[in-house]
Design a protein around this motif. Structure first.
Motif, PDB file in Angstrom:
ATOM      1  N   ASP A 164      -6.845   6.670   3.734  1.00 20.43           N
ATOM      2  CA  ASP A 164      -7.578   5.942   2.575  1.00 20.43           C
ATOM      3  C   ASP A 164      -8.585   5.033   3.409  1.00 20.43           C
ATOM      4  O   ASP A 164      -8.036   4.156   4.457  1.00 20.43           O
ATOM      5  N   SER A 165      -9.930   5.215   3.295  1.00 22.21           N
ATOM      6  CA  SER A 165     -10.847   4.320   4.150  1.00 22.21           C
ATOM      7  C   SER A 165     -10.900   2.660   3.542  1.00 22.21           C
ATOM      8  O   SER A 165     -11.411   1.871   4.443  1.00 22.21           O
ATOM      9  N   GLN A 166     -10.662   2.468   2.441  1.00 20.03           N
ATOM     10  CA  GLN A 166     -10.539   1.332   2.022  1.00 20.03           C
ATOM     11  C   GLN A 166      -9.337   0.286   2.510  1.00 20.03           C
ATOM     12  O   GLN A 166      -9.402  -0.943   2.315  1.00 20.03           O
ATOM     13  N   ILE A 167      -8.448   0.977   3.004  1.00 16.02           N
ATOM     14  CA  ILE A 167      -7.304   0.167   3.445  1.00 16.02           C
ATOM     15  C   ILE A 167      -7.665  -0.624   4.922  1.00 16.02           C
ATOM     16  O   ILE A 167      -8.028   0.351   5.780  1.00 16.02           O
TER      17      ILE A 167
ATOM     18  N   ILE B 258       2.706   8.462   3.253  1.00 11.72           N
ATOM     19  CA  ILE B 258       2.012   7.661   4.425  1.00 11.72           C
ATOM     20  C   ILE B 258       0.613   8.400   4.797  1.00 11.72           C
ATOM     21  O   ILE B 258      -0.281   7.521   5.249  1.00 11.72           O
ATOM     22  N   THR B 259       0.720   9.752   4.676  1.00 13.64           N
ATOM     23  CA  THR B 259      -0.753  10.264   5.069  1.00 13.64           C
ATOM     24  C   THR B 259      -1.858   9.758   3.896  1.00 13.64           C
ATOM     25  O   THR B 259      -3.032   9.673   4.480  1.00 13.64           O
ATOM     26  N   GLN B 260      -1.486   9.658   2.791  1.00 14.07           N
ATOM     27  CA  GLN B 260      -2.357   9.145   1.695  1.00 14.07           C
ATOM     28  C   GLN B 260      -3.106   7.786   2.253  1.00 14.07           C
ATOM     29  O   GLN B 260      -4.022   7.493   2.029  1.00 14.07           O
ATOM     30  N   VAL B 261      -1.999   7.107   2.609  1.00 13.82           N
ATOM     31  CA  VAL B 261      -2.473   5.554   3.010  1.00 13.82           C
ATOM     32  C   VAL B 261      -3.337   5.523   4.332  1.00 13.82           C
ATOM     33  O   VAL B 261      -4.379   5.022   4.354  1.00 13.82           O
TER      34      VAL B 261
ATOM     35  N   TYR C 228       0.658  -1.441  -0.083  1.00 11.08           N
ATOM     36  CA  TYR C 228      -0.025  -0.064  -0.048  1.00 11.08           C
ATOM     37  C   TYR C 228       1.040   1.293   0.068  1.00 11.08           C
ATOM     38  O   TYR C 228       0.645   2.120  -0.677  1.00 11.08           O
ATOM     39  N   PHE C 229       1.866   1.145   0.835  1.00 14.38           N
ATOM     40  CA  PHE C 229       2.778   2.412   0.923  1.00 14.38           C
ATOM     41  C   PHE C 229       3.539   2.600  -0.284  1.00 14.38           C
ATOM     42  O   PHE C 229       3.761   3.773  -0.759  1.00 14.38           O
ATOM     43  N   THR C 230       4.239   1.720  -1.151  1.00 14.54           N
ATOM     44  CA  THR C 230       4.805   1.706  -2.365  1.00 14.54           C
ATOM     45  C   THR C 230       3.987   2.091  -3.407  1.00 14.54           C
ATOM     46  O   THR C 230       4.358   2.984  -4.241  1.00 14.54           O
TER      47      THR C 230
END
Length: 444
Positions: free
Chosen positions: A219-222, A213-216, A197-199
């Motif tokens: 994200d509510s689907q993760i 990192i902030t984007q991950v 997910y991070f990559t």
């Protein structure tokens, strides 16, 4: 392939009374060479040798050539993809014409061990040798492990392993690309979900590591478990969070991630195809169950092992099986001295990879207690993490698989353990008594 049934006239002048005929075929990509051998009493001679092309016209000419002798046996080597279609053609023509001859696919290793098999690999000489084997009736046919789709399973499992290797190479390139950019992320594991997910976020987001990192995390689907793992490792990255990739490296990372996602989807599709093949064959289900019950071996690994070893009866003991799997050490002998070298590299690469991955999984990922897990613990304490430890565990897994297939039994994770203390004491007392008897025998 469907052919009209042909009625054979057994009064053909080429066939001698009391003689037995056999056909040996040397199959290649664009041509095949057929030799007809005749056995009358104790005399064996080659009647005729003729080459043909591997197309519909060549196959028709081949059948017209060999059917005149009404052979009892056809023998050819199982030379990979080149002999597969020819075997189907020969089997169909044999049944539709009413000839009902025996068709034996010979293992190339077995053919080389025969004293009259050729060593110079010339097509006519190879065909004559195979014809001699056919007319003598000493061929040891290669039947595989009983599944009707052996060639399909082998092709799928080999493709799966190749894709797995490609994924490993891409992951190493991603780590190298980050190191080249001065982004040293300690603990970044691309085998885990949070690492992927991070990559992926770092490849799509043209900002810093902190932005990815902030984007991950937003994200509510993760899943939340992946977010917690990322937060835990992000604390160790320190000031690397403020660094970003250069535009050229950003494009390369995006390409690597797209390729990685594509390979993972292909591997998932291959797993579905393999599961469908296993579900359609009960014999295959039983043999896969024997192997997949061993820790560290999945269904795909079990199918790889079954498709690569063929028939387990070809191996007289576990030593020959380990040598074929590339898990036995080489022995260098000179005079009266001998020493053990490295493992045998001239072996089945796919089979060695399957067992090596099982050994590595047992040492690092498997949590259930078993004899194999205890062995892995002792090897880790003695040698530490590395190829040496994983190969020793892989050799033990290979010995267990050989025993299970040979005996047709299910895996017992605590085969060497005893349920009660009384049973263990009894076994120890029996061993001591046997040693005492052996000492008395030596003294006498």
């Amino acid at each position: 392939m469907e052919y009209k049934k042909q009625h054979i006239n057994f009064s053909h002048r080429l066939v001698k009374r009391g003689a037995i005929y056999g056909v040996g075929i040397d199959v290649h990509k664009h041509s095949l060479t057929a030799a007809v051998a005749e056995k009358q009493l104790d005399a064996i001679k080659i009647v005729k040798v003729q080459p043909f092309t591997t197309d519909d016209t060549g196959y028709a000419q081949f059948w017209a050539f060999v059917s005149k002798y009404f052979p009892k046996t056809f023998v050819f080597e199982a030379s990979g993809v080149y002999s597969t279609y020819f075997h189907e053609f020969l089997d169909t023509r044999n049944r539709s014409s009413g000839l009902n001859a025996t068709i034996d696919r010979l293992n190339p290793r077995v053919a080389k061990q025969m004293h009259f098999a050729s060593t110079n690999h010339r097509d006519p000489i190879d065909a004559k040798s195979l014809a001699t084997i056919a007319v003598m009736g000493i061929a040891q046919p290669f039947h595989g492990f009983g599944a009707s789709d052996t060639s399909k399973i082998k092709e799928l499992t080999r493709t799966y392993l190749r894709y797995s290797r490609d994924c490993t190479r891409i992951k190493n390139r991603i780590k190298r690309l980050l190191d080249r950019s001065g982004i040293y992320l300690r603990g970044l594991d691309l085998e885990t979900n949070w690492g992927c997910y991070f990559t992926e976020a770092l490849a799509k987001n043209k900002g810093t590591v902190m932005d990815a990192i902030t984007q991950v995390l937003r994200d509510s689907q993760i899943p939340s478990i992946s977010k917690r793992a990322l937060e835990k490792h992000a604390k160790q990255w320190g000031f690397y969070q403020n660094r970003g990739l250069q535009p050229e490296y950003q494009e390369l990372l995006d390409m690597f991630v797209v390729r990685l996602v594509f390979l993972n989807s292909c591997m998932a599709q291959i797993e579905n195809l393999l599961n469908n093949l296993v579900a359609s064959d009960q014999t295959l289900q039983k043999q896969v169950g024997f192997i997949a019950a061993v820790p560290g071996l999945s269904v795909s690994s079990a199918l790889t092992i079954l498709s690569e070893i063929g028939d387990i009866s070809y191996f007289d003991n576990y030593r020959s099986f380990l040598n074929y799997a590339g898990l036995a050490p080489t022995i260098h002998a000179s005079g009266e001295q001998s020493r053990i070298g490295r493992i045998n590299r001239k072996s089945n690469t796919f089979l060695r990879t399957a067992f090596y991955q099982a050994g590595k999984s047992i040492a690092t990922n498997v949590k259930e207690k078993s004899e194999l897990k205890d062995l892995a613990g002792r090897m880790l304490v003695r040698y530490g993490k590395g190829k040496r430890t994983y190969m020793k565990i892989a050799a033990k897994v290979a010995r267990i698989v050989y025993s299970l297939l040979k005996k047709g039994e299910w895996y017992n994770p605590f085969h060497g353990y005893h349920e009660t203390r009384e049973q263990a004491t009894k076994v120890i007392k029996t061993r001591i008594d046997r040693k005492k008897k052996s000492f008395r025998r030596i003294a006498n």
